[in-house]
Design a protein around this motif. Structure first.
Motif, PDB file in Angstrom:
ATOM      1  N   ASP A  64       0.828  -1.209   0.000  1.00 25.83           N
ATOM      2  CA  ASP A  64       0.000   0.000   0.000  1.00 25.83           C
ATOM      3  C   ASP A  64       0.863   1.259   0.000  1.00 25.83           C
ATOM      4  O   ASP A  64       0.591   2.211  -0.726  1.00 25.83           O
ATOM      5  CB  ASP A  64      -0.931   0.035   1.213  1.00 25.83           C
ATOM      6  N   TYR A  65       1.914   1.263   0.818  1.00 24.27           N
ATOM      7  CA  TYR A  65       2.775   2.442   0.924  1.00 24.27           C
ATOM      8  C   TYR A  65       3.436   2.771  -0.409  1.00 24.27           C
ATOM      9  O   TYR A  65       3.427   3.919  -0.846  1.00 24.27           O
ATOM     10  CB  TYR A  65       3.839   2.230   2.011  1.00 24.27           C
ATOM     11  N   VAL A  66       4.008   1.783  -1.062  1.00 25.47           N
ATOM     12  CA  VAL A  66       4.742   2.055  -2.306  1.00 25.47           C
ATOM     13  C   VAL A  66       3.822   2.372  -3.476  1.00 25.47           C
ATOM     14  O   VAL A  66       4.285   2.852  -4.512  1.00 25.47           O
ATOM     15  CB  VAL A  66       5.737   0.928  -2.677  1.00 25.47           C
ATOM     16  N   GLU A  67       2.532   2.143  -3.325  1.00 21.61           N
ATOM     17  CA  GLU A  67       1.573   2.488  -4.378  1.00 21.61           C
ATOM     18  C   GLU A  67       1.124   3.943  -4.303  1.00 21.61           C
ATOM     19  O   GLU A  67       0.489   4.437  -5.237  1.00 21.61           O
ATOM     20  CB  GLU A  67       0.352   1.560  -4.318  1.00 21.61           C
ATOM     21  N   ARG A  68       1.445   4.621  -3.213  1.00 25.41           N
ATOM     22  CA  ARG A  68       1.061   6.034  -3.084  1.00 25.41           C
ATOM     23  C   ARG A  68       1.721   6.839  -4.200  1.00 25.41           C
ATOM     24  O   ARG A  68       2.906   6.657  -4.497  1.00 25.41           O
ATOM     25  CB  ARG A  68       1.495   6.595  -1.738  1.00 25.41           C
ATOM     26  N   ASN A  69       0.959   7.732  -4.805  1.00 24.75           N
ATOM     27  CA  ASN A  69       1.469   8.548  -5.905  1.00 24.75           C
ATOM     28  C   ASN A  69       2.720   9.322  -5.488  1.00 24.75           C
ATOM     29  O   ASN A  69       3.702   9.367  -6.218  1.00 24.75           O
ATOM     30  CB  ASN A  69       0.376   9.500  -6.406  1.00 24.75           C
ATOM     31  N   ARG A  70       2.677   9.938  -4.326  1.00 21.90           N
ATOM     32  CA  ARG A  70       3.810  10.728  -3.834  1.00 21.90           C
ATOM     33  C   ARG A  70       5.067   9.872  -3.691  1.00 21.90           C
ATOM     34  O   ARG A  70       6.167  10.296  -4.035  1.00 21.90           O
ATOM     35  CB  ARG A  70       3.429  11.360  -2.503  1.00 21.90           C
ATOM     36  N   VAL A  71       4.907   8.666  -3.180  1.00 26.26           N
ATOM     37  CA  VAL A  71       6.046   7.759  -2.985  1.00 26.26           C
ATOM     38  C   VAL A  71       6.675   7.411  -4.335  1.00 26.26           C
ATOM     39  O   VAL A  71       7.893   7.389  -4.478  1.00 26.26           O
ATOM     40  CB  VAL A  71       5.599   6.493  -2.217  1.00 26.26           C
ATOM     41  N   LYS A  72       5.837   7.169  -5.316  1.00 22.51           N
ATOM     42  CA  LYS A  72       6.337   6.817  -6.651  1.00 22.51           C
ATOM     43  C   LYS A  72       6.953   8.008  -7.377  1.00 22.51           C
ATOM     44  O   LYS A  72       8.049   7.901  -7.929  1.00 22.51           O
ATOM     45  CB  LYS A  72       5.194   6.271  -7.515  1.00 22.51           C
ATOM     46  N   THR A  73       6.231   9.134  -7.393  1.00 24.99           N
ATOM     47  CA  THR A  73       6.662  10.246  -8.232  1.00 24.99           C
ATOM     48  C   THR A  73       7.654  11.179  -7.556  1.00 24.99           C
ATOM     49  O   THR A  73       8.662  11.546  -8.151  1.00 24.99           O
ATOM     50  CB  THR A  73       5.452  11.064  -8.730  1.00 24.99           C
ATOM     51  N   MET A  74       7.405  11.570  -6.317  1.00 24.25           N
ATOM     52  CA  MET A  74       8.314  12.500  -5.636  1.00 24.25           C
ATOM     53  C   MET A  74       9.534  11.805  -5.055  1.00 24.25           C
ATOM     54  O   MET A  74      10.626  12.340  -5.087  1.00 24.25           O
ATOM     55  CB  MET A  74       7.574  13.258  -4.532  1.00 24.25           C
ATOM     56  N   TYR A  75       9.321  10.612  -4.494  1.00 18.83           N
ATOM     57  CA  TYR A  75      10.418   9.914  -3.827  1.00 18.83           C
ATOM     58  C   TYR A  75      11.107   8.913  -4.746  1.00 18.83           C
ATOM     59  O   TYR A  75      12.124   8.338  -4.374  1.00 18.83           O
ATOM     60  CB  TYR A  75       9.920   9.187  -2.576  1.00 18.83           C
ATOM     61  N   ASN A  76      10.523   8.681  -5.898  1.00 19.16           N
ATOM     62  CA  ASN A  76      11.075   7.726  -6.872  1.00 19.16           C
ATOM     63  C   ASN A  76      11.316   6.339  -6.290  1.00 19.16           C
ATOM     64  O   ASN A  76      12.308   5.683  -6.583  1.00 19.16           O
ATOM     65  CB  ASN A  76      12.371   8.267  -7.486  1.00 19.16           C
ATOM     66  N   MET A  77      10.411   5.906  -5.448  1.00 22.78           N
ATOM     67  CA  MET A  77      10.512   4.561  -4.887  1.00 22.78           C
ATOM     68  C   MET A  77       9.763   3.593  -5.795  1.00 22.78           C
ATOM     69  O   MET A  77       8.539   3.597  -5.841  1.00 22.78           O
ATOM     70  CB  MET A  77       9.921   4.514  -3.481  1.00 22.78           C
ATOM     71  N   ASN A  78      10.507   2.823  -6.521  1.00 31.09           N
ATOM     72  CA  ASN A  78       9.947   1.807  -7.411  1.00 31.09           C
ATOM     73  C   ASN A  78      10.727   0.522  -7.185  1.00 31.09           C
ATOM     74  O   ASN A  78      11.920   0.462  -7.505  1.00 31.09           O
ATOM     75  CB  ASN A  78      10.051   2.253  -8.873  1.00 31.09           C
ATOM     76  N   PHE A  79      10.064  -0.458  -6.624  1.00 28.70           N
ATOM     77  CA  PHE A  79      10.717  -1.715  -6.287  1.00 28.70           C
ATOM     78  C   PHE A  79      10.011  -2.860  -6.989  1.00 28.70           C
ATOM     79  O   PHE A  79       8.816  -2.793  -7.264  1.00 28.70           O
ATOM     80  CB  PHE A  79      10.687  -1.949  -4.766  1.00 28.70           C
ATOM     81  N   SER A  80      10.734  -3.923  -7.229  1.00 31.34           N
ATOM     82  CA  SER A  80      10.115  -5.089  -7.861  1.00 31.34           C
ATOM     83  C   SER A  80       9.166  -5.764  -6.874  1.00 31.34           C
ATOM     84  O   SER A  80       9.337  -5.656  -5.651  1.00 31.34           O
ATOM     85  CB  SER A  80      11.187  -6.084  -8.308  1.00 31.34           C
ATOM     86  N   GLU A  81       8.182  -6.454  -7.410  1.00 28.71           N
ATOM     87  CA  GLU A  81       7.261  -7.212  -6.551  1.00 28.71           C
ATOM     88  C   GLU A  81       8.023  -8.269  -5.768  1.00 28.71           C
ATOM     89  O   GLU A  81       7.667  -8.577  -4.632  1.00 28.71           O
ATOM     90  CB  GLU A  81       6.168  -7.857  -7.399  1.00 28.71           C
ATOM     91  N   GLU A  82       9.071  -8.820  -6.374  1.00 27.04           N
ATOM     92  CA  GLU A  82       9.874  -9.824  -5.679  1.00 27.04           C
ATOM     93  C   GLU A  82      10.568  -9.220  -4.461  1.00 27.04           C
ATOM     94  O   GLU A  82      10.532  -9.795  -3.372  1.00 27.04           O
ATOM     95  CB  GLU A  82      10.906 -10.444  -6.619  1.00 27.04           C
ATOM     96  N   SER A  83      11.184  -8.055  -4.620  1.00 24.11           N
ATOM     97  CA  SER A  83      11.849  -7.404  -3.485  1.00 24.11           C
ATOM     98  C   SER A  83      10.871  -7.078  -2.367  1.00 24.11           C
ATOM     99  O   SER A  83      11.169  -7.291  -1.186  1.00 24.11           O
ATOM    100  CB  SER A  83      12.558  -6.117  -3.933  1.00 24.11           C
ATOM    101  N   LEU A  84       9.693  -6.571  -2.737  1.00 24.94           N
ATOM    102  CA  LEU A  84       8.684  -6.255  -1.721  1.00 24.94           C
ATOM    103  C   LEU A  84       8.282  -7.503  -0.944  1.00 24.94           C
ATOM    104  O   LEU A  84       8.175  -7.476   0.291  1.00 24.94           O
ATOM    105  CB  LEU A  84       7.459  -5.613  -2.370  1.00 24.94           C
ATOM    106  N   ALA A  85       8.061  -8.597  -1.657  1.00 18.41           N
ATOM    107  CA  ALA A  85       7.665  -9.844  -0.997  1.00 18.41           C
ATOM    108  C   ALA A  85       8.782 -10.373  -0.107  1.00 18.41           C
ATOM    109  O   ALA A  85       8.540 -10.787   1.027  1.00 18.41           O
ATOM    110  CB  ALA A  85       7.268 -10.887  -2.040  1.00 18.41           C
TER     111      ALA A  85
END
Length: 191
Positions: A64-85
Motif C-alpha cells: 500500500d505504501y509504495v503504491e502512493r502517488n507521492r512515494v512513486k513520483t516524488m520519492y522515486n521509490m519503485n521496487f520489484s514485486e519480488e523485493s517487496l515480498a
C-alpha cells in the motif's frame, strides 16, 4: 484462505530467486515453527500464528505504501514485486524457533491462576535484523537494498546507532519503506 496458505501463495507467486524454494521448504518443515509461532511475547502478535500474520500485515502495508502517488513520483521509490515480498514476508525470520509456550501465575479476580504465555529463548543471538539477513542468505542472495531494508526494519525503535539507521534510510529507500510498513502493522493493525 488462512495465513499459511496466503503466505505460501504470495511467496510462490512473487519470489523466484535461486534458493527461494529451499527457504520455503525450511519454513514449511518440522525444523521451523514459522507458521505457528507468535510475533512477540506480549506485544503485537503474541499468539499462535502471530508471526505469519504479522509478516502478511507488513506485506500489505508495504505494498500500500509504495503504491502512493507521492512515494512513486516524488520519492522515486519503485521496487520489484519480488523485493517487496522478500523483505516484508521474511523480515522477522529471525524469530523462528525462539518462542516457547509456558505458563505463569496471574491474579484473576483476586485468585492466582496459571495462564499460558510465551518465553523468548534465542539459541542464535545474532541481533534482530542482521539475524534475519544471515538466515535468508544461507538459502538465497539478497540485493544490497533488500539486506539493508531487513537489517534496519526496526528503524529508530531498535537498538541500532541512529546514524546507521539514517544512512540506511537515505541510501536504501526500501529500508525506510519497510520500517514504515512494520511500524504501521505493529502499532495500528496489531494493537
Amino acid at each position: 484462505m488462512d495465513y499459511k496458505e496466503r503466505f505460501v501463495s504470495i511467496y510462490k507467486e512473487k519470489i523466484h530467486r535461486d534458493g527461494s524454494e529451499k527457504l520455503l521448504e525450511y519454513l514449511l518443515s518440522a525444523q521451523s515453527d514459522f507458521f505457528s509461532a507468535p510475533a512477540s511475547t506480549r506485544f503485537h502478535g503474541s499468539h499462535a500464528q502471530g508471526l505469519v500474520e504479522h509478516s502478511l500485515n507488513v506485506y500489505d502495508c508495504l505494498c500500500d505504501y509504495v503504491e502512493r502517488n507521492r512515494v512513486k513520483t516524488m520519492y522515486n521509490m519503485n521496487f520489484s514485486e519480488e523485493s517487496l515480498a522478500i523483505v516484508a514476508l521474511l523480515h522477522d525470520i529471525c524469530k523462528v524457533n525462539c518462542y516457547k509456550e509456558s505458563t505463569r501465575n496471574v491474579k484473576v479476580d483476586g485468585v492466582w491462576t496459571q495462564v499460558p504465555y510465551y518465553e523468548y529463548e534465542d539459541h542464535l543471538p545474532y541481533g534482530h535484523g542482521e539475524k534475519s539477513v544471515y538466515i535468508i542468505t544461507g538459502f538465497m542472495r539478497l540485493t544490497r537494498e533488500e539486506a539493508f531494508a531487513i537489517r534496519y526494519h526496526m528503524g529508530f525503535s531498535g537498538n541500532e546507532d541512529a546514524r546507521s539507521i539514517g544512512y540506511s534510510f537515505e541510501n536504501y529507500p526500501l529500508s525506510f519503506a519497510l520500517s514504515v510498513a512494520d511500524m504501521e502493522a505493529t502499532y495500528f493493525l496489531e494493537k
